[in-house]
Design a protein around this motif. Structure first.
Motif, PDB file in Angstrom:
ATOM      1  N   UNK A 234       0.837  -1.199   0.000  1.00 39.02           N
ATOM      2  CA  UNK A 234       0.000   0.000   0.000  1.00 39.02           C
ATOM      3  C   UNK A 234       0.871   1.248   0.000  1.00 39.02           C
ATOM      4  N   UNK A 235       1.836   1.269   0.900  1.00 42.10           N
ATOM      5  CA  UNK A 235       2.667   2.463   1.066  1.00 42.10           C
ATOM      6  C   UNK A 235       3.578   2.678  -0.144  1.00 42.10           C
ATOM      7  N   UNK A 236       4.132   1.597  -0.700  1.00 44.69           N
ATOM      8  CA  UNK A 236       5.047   1.744  -1.843  1.00 44.69           C
ATOM      9  C   UNK A 236       4.360   2.385  -3.050  1.00 44.69           C
ATOM     10  N   UNK A 237       3.179   1.915  -3.479  1.00 38.99           N
ATOM     11  CA  UNK A 237       2.536   2.602  -4.601  1.00 38.99           C
ATOM     12  C   UNK A 237       2.069   4.016  -4.261  1.00 38.99           C
ATOM     13  N   UNK A 238       1.752   4.276  -2.995  1.00 41.59           N
ATOM     14  CA  UNK A 238       1.376   5.641  -2.623  1.00 41.59           C
ATOM     15  C   UNK A 238       2.554   6.587  -2.817  1.00 41.59           C
ATOM     16  N   UNK A 239       3.739   6.163  -2.412  1.00 39.96           N
ATOM     17  CA  UNK A 239       4.937   6.980  -2.633  1.00 39.96           C
ATOM     18  C   UNK A 239       5.145   7.242  -4.117  1.00 39.96           C
ATOM     19  N   UNK A 240       5.011   6.192  -4.915  1.00 40.31           N
ATOM     20  CA  UNK A 240       5.212   6.341  -6.355  1.00 40.31           C
ATOM     21  C   UNK A 240       4.164   7.255  -6.970  1.00 40.31           C
ATOM     22  N   UNK A 241       2.913   7.092  -6.574  1.00 43.10           N
ATOM     23  CA  UNK A 241       1.840   7.924  -7.129  1.00 43.10           C
ATOM     24  C   UNK A 241       2.057   9.399  -6.814  1.00 43.10           C
ATOM     25  N   UNK A 242       2.631   9.684  -5.656  1.00 47.54           N
ATOM     26  CA  UNK A 242       2.908  11.071  -5.271  1.00 47.54           C
ATOM     27  C   UNK A 242       4.127  11.642  -5.986  1.00 47.54           C
TER      28      UNK A 242
END
Length: 521
Positions: free
Chosen positions: A406-414
């Motif tokens: 969850x956190x890894x794609x959130x970082x990438x999306x930001x």
């Protein structure tokens, strides 16, 4: 001579003034500086390799233009061993700014492995909680007692049947450890101190003001409760509702997205091809399999890095097997571990180059980002209308307890693709701020008396922090923003525009629906 003395005096005075200004700006966090983290030196799990850390600057981005990252050092950072004092930048703002809301996403804390290595003993770790065992925390005893009162809370199904504390003397697969509980007690307490002066919500907070959500895994539920207790000690259970997110993407009712799944499949193919082409990695797996007396394919399927990381994080020797008649036997080594970790770091670099994961992440995390943006916008609109948010009316604190996926794609999306992979108990924090009111116009003369024009209500701004470091101006929506000392924060409208439209430009679309359902061609 007199002129020269005057010149020297001006230089000295000017230098002193600049030094004072610089210190003042750092105090107000107008010039971003990285807090100091004190770490204890550590030793390798098998006594072979150790890296002394001492005092160092905590970075969520690898330092550019330096030597190749040390896989062992990176692995210890991933462990996030709670044996250090940490200062973070949550709650810092220019003077007179008002904090309106905080939205936090965390990764669960340290856990027992999800996989076991065949023919080896499982790591001997006790998952019960005890204040006499390290690592511990001053709040641990009261936390254990408070969790016993959890029946007074409100739980969305199926969370009511999930244990609120880890409880097995021999950890079960994937179970949260005491280290994981302590990590989030510390996280929550850190934010408690950071926001205490801002009066984010009153002591008699209303149930609607705090939103807590988690997946159905015990490790995320327990991590969220530990964080919440550190943040809000002895909270009133009767006011709390813990909500269930069935998807690790926290996408609620907007999870259906065929294009997202296609990007993920392409990304997984890229990962496989990169691993298959790594001859050093293949030789290492063959050596490990020979030591254990296993087929190489079986060892790969057991994902040995997961168990080895657990050994490393808990200071345990790497697994060994007796030497048999066939010559197989011995211990897995730190050198073998380092090769697998090196390949993982190489994969992160190649992932950014390929761009497939970023496209996946944009579509995966849009629903969560859109919900967060909507919550912030509701509060901002009430401010623009000239009224304070009504008591108990809006969520001012949101906690989402999640996973690395969850956190890894959130970082990438930001747009934070250079950020380090989420460690145990990683946190991303979104803060909504309001600037002080400004007076529009000059003093007017009316009837012989001076009269000031009405004050303009303050504007709203967003800050984004990752593991305590302000990364706002590394994000896609604020990176191009012209940052002035007079206005050092990022306007909320940048974030809203990014979530509603701009983020989809990466996939050549203007909306989530278009991006998800457009046929590939």
């Amino acid at each position: 001579m007199l002129a020269r003395n005057r010149f020297l005096l001006l230089v000295v005075v000017g230098g002193a003034a600049l030094a004072i200004l610089s210190l003042s700006l750092q105090f107000l966090n107008l010039i971003p500086t990285t807090p100091i983290v004190e770490e204890r030196p550590f030793h390798a799990a098998d006594g072979g390799i150790g890296v002394a850390v001492g005092k160092s600057r905590k970075r969520v981005f690898p330092h550019p233009h330096t030597q190749e990252p040390n896989p062992i050092f990176e692995a210890y950072g991933y462990c996030n061993i709670p044996n250090r004092t940490e200062q973070a930048w949550e709650g810092h703002s220019p003077a007179d700014y008002k904090l309106l809301s905080v939205h936090v996403m965390i990764r669960h804390g340290d856990r027992y492995p999800l996989y076991s290595i065949p023919k080896t003993k499982r790591p001997a770790i006790d998952c019960t909680l005890s204040t006499s065992r390290k690592p511990s925390h001053p709040l641990l005893d009261s936390f254990i007692h408070h969790m016993g009162l959890g029946g007074r809370g409100h739980w969305e199904s199926p969370l009511g049947s999930v244990p609120r504390l880890p409880s097995h003397s021999a950890c079960e697969m994937g179970e949260l450890t005491q280290t994981g509980v302590v990590q989030h007690l510390r996280n929550g307490q850190l934010l408690h101190h950071a926001y205490k002066q801002h009066s984010l919500f009153p002591s008699d907070w209303a149930p609607r003001q705090i939103w807590v959500e988690t997946t159905g895994k015990s490790r995320t539920l327990q991590s969220g409760l530990a964080f919440l207790y550190g943040f809000l000690p002895d909270f009133d259970w009767t006011k709390l509702t813990v909500r269930h997110q069935w998807s690790t993407l926290f996408c609620s009712s907007a999870c259906d997205c065929p294009a997202r799944n296609r990007y993920l499949e392409e990304e997984q193919r890229r990962q496989y091809q990169l691993r298959a082409a790594d001859t050093e990695l293949e030789r290492t797996y063959m050596d490990m399999a020979r030591t254990l007396g296993l087929p190489t394919r079986q060892l790969r399927a057991a994902n040995p890095i997961d168990s080895l990381l657990c050994h490393l994080c808990h200071g345990l020797s790497f697994p060994c097997v007796p030497i048999g008649d066939s010559g197989a036997g011995g211990c897995l080594t730190m050198e073998q571990f380092a090769v697998i970790r090196r390949q993982q770091l190489d994969d992160e670099v190649d992932r950014r180059r390929a761009g497939l994961y970023h496209k996946y992440a944009i579509l995966a995390m849009y629903p969560y980002l859109n919900r967060t943006a909507a919550k912030m916008e509701r509060i901002a609109k009430s401010i623009e209308a000239g009224r304070e948010p009504r008591s108990g009316g809006e969520e001012v604190f949101t906690l989402s307890s999640a996973h690395d996926v969850t956190v890894a794609p959130l970082l990438s999306a930001l747009g934070l693709e250079e950020a380090r992979f989420p460690r145990f108990a990683a946190r991303i924090v979104f803060e909504l701020w309001k600037s002080p009111p400004t007076i529009q116009g000059q003093v007017k003369k009316r009837g012989g008396k001076g009269e000031k024009s009405k004050a303009k209500y303050g504007e709203t701004f967003i800050r984004v922090l990752y593991n305590g470091e302000d990364v706002t101006f590394h994000t896609s929506f604020c990176r191009p923003h012209d940052r002035h000392v007079s206005q050092p924060l990022c306007p909320l409208k940048n974030f809203l525009s990014f979530v509603r439209r701009d983020m989809f430009s990466v996939v050549n679309a203007t909306s989530y629906k278009e991006a998800c359902y457009r046929r590939p061609g």
